[in-house]
Design a protein around this motif. Structure first.
Motif, mmCIF file in Angstrom:
data_model
loop_
_atom_site.group_PDB
_atom_site.id
_atom_site.type_symbol
_atom_site.label_atom_id
_atom_site.label_comp_id
_atom_site.label_asym_id
_atom_site.label_seq_id
_atom_site.Cartn_x
_atom_site.Cartn_y
_atom_site.Cartn_z
ATOM 1 N N UNK A 54 76.967 28.582 11.930
ATOM 2 C CA UNK A 54 77.621 28.836 13.215
ATOM 3 C C UNK A 54 79.113 28.517 13.114
ATOM 4 N N UNK A 55 79.440 27.406 12.482
ATOM 5 C CA UNK A 55 80.842 27.018 12.319
ATOM 6 C C UNK A 55 81.587 28.030 11.474
ATOM 7 N N UNK A 56 80.936 28.536 10.441
ATOM 8 C CA UNK A 56 81.561 29.547 9.591
ATOM 9 C C UNK A 56 81.906 30.793 10.399
ATOM 10 N N UNK A 57 80.962 31.259 11.219
ATOM 11 C CA UNK A 57 81.220 32.425 12.066
ATOM 12 C C UNK A 57 82.344 32.143 13.056
ATOM 13 N N UNK A 58 82.338 30.955 13.632
ATOM 14 C CA UNK A 58 83.373 30.608 14.616
ATOM 15 C C UNK A 58 84.746 30.569 13.961
ATOM 16 N N UNK A 59 84.819 30.015 12.763
ATOM 17 C CA UNK A 59 86.112 29.952 12.080
ATOM 18 C C UNK A 59 86.612 31.346 11.711
ATOM 19 N N UNK A 60 85.704 32.185 11.228
ATOM 20 C CA UNK A 60 86.111 33.552 10.891
ATOM 21 C C UNK A 60 86.592 34.286 12.137
ATOM 22 N N UNK A 61 85.868 34.142 13.230
ATOM 23 C CA UNK A 61 86.280 34.764 14.485
ATOM 24 C C UNK A 61 87.590 34.184 14.989
ATOM 25 N N UNK A 62 87.771 32.883 14.815
ATOM 26 C CA UNK A 62 89.007 32.237 15.231
ATOM 27 C C UNK A 62 90.203 32.724 14.438
ATOM 28 N N UNK A 63 90.003 32.942 13.145
ATOM 29 C CA UNK A 63 91.094 33.447 12.315
ATOM 30 C C UNK A 63 91.469 34.863 12.737
ATOM 31 N N UNK A 64 90.475 35.690 13.031
ATOM 32 C CA UNK A 64 90.753 37.057 13.502
ATOM 33 C C UNK A 64 91.506 37.016 14.833
ATOM 34 N N UNK A 65 91.062 36.152 15.735
ATOM 35 C CA UNK A 65 91.720 36.022 17.028
ATOM 36 C C UNK A 65 93.159 35.545 16.860
#
Length: 96
Positions: A54-65
């Motif tokens: 979950x953290x990995x997905x959140x970080x990837x999404x955060x970087x895109x954002x």
């Protein structure tokens, strides 16, 4: 006065039986504690793995954002720069 004699053989058997019982109960308790601890550790590792995903997905999404926001800011700054340059040219024409 009569004295009571202690039957040492009988007393020794009782002590040996008590020691065997204590060892048996201690082994059972140790086995139970070991299994319970192993279950807790296994479950903790499983949950930690899920949270890591979950953290990995959140970080990837955060970087895109963050990338999108950064691009938006730079586009806005470029737009303001263009307006400012045009405005300063117009202002010079008015007051020159």
């Amino acid at each position: 006065m009569a004295t009571n004699k202690i039957n040492t053989a009988n007393f020794t058997k009782k002590v040996e039986n008590a020691i065997k019982t204590v060892k048996s109960k201690a082994n059972k308790a140790n086995y139970y504690a070991l299994n319970a601890t192993e279950e807790v550790v296994t479950e903790t590792i499983s949950i930690a793995t899920q949270w890591q995903q979950v953290t990995d997905k959140a970080l990837k999404g955060g970087v895109k954002l963050l990338d999108n926001q950064q691009n938006l800011i730079f586009d806005t700054l470029e737009s303001y720069k263009k307006h400012f340059v045009k405005g300063s040219k117009r202002l010079r024409k008015v007051f020159a």
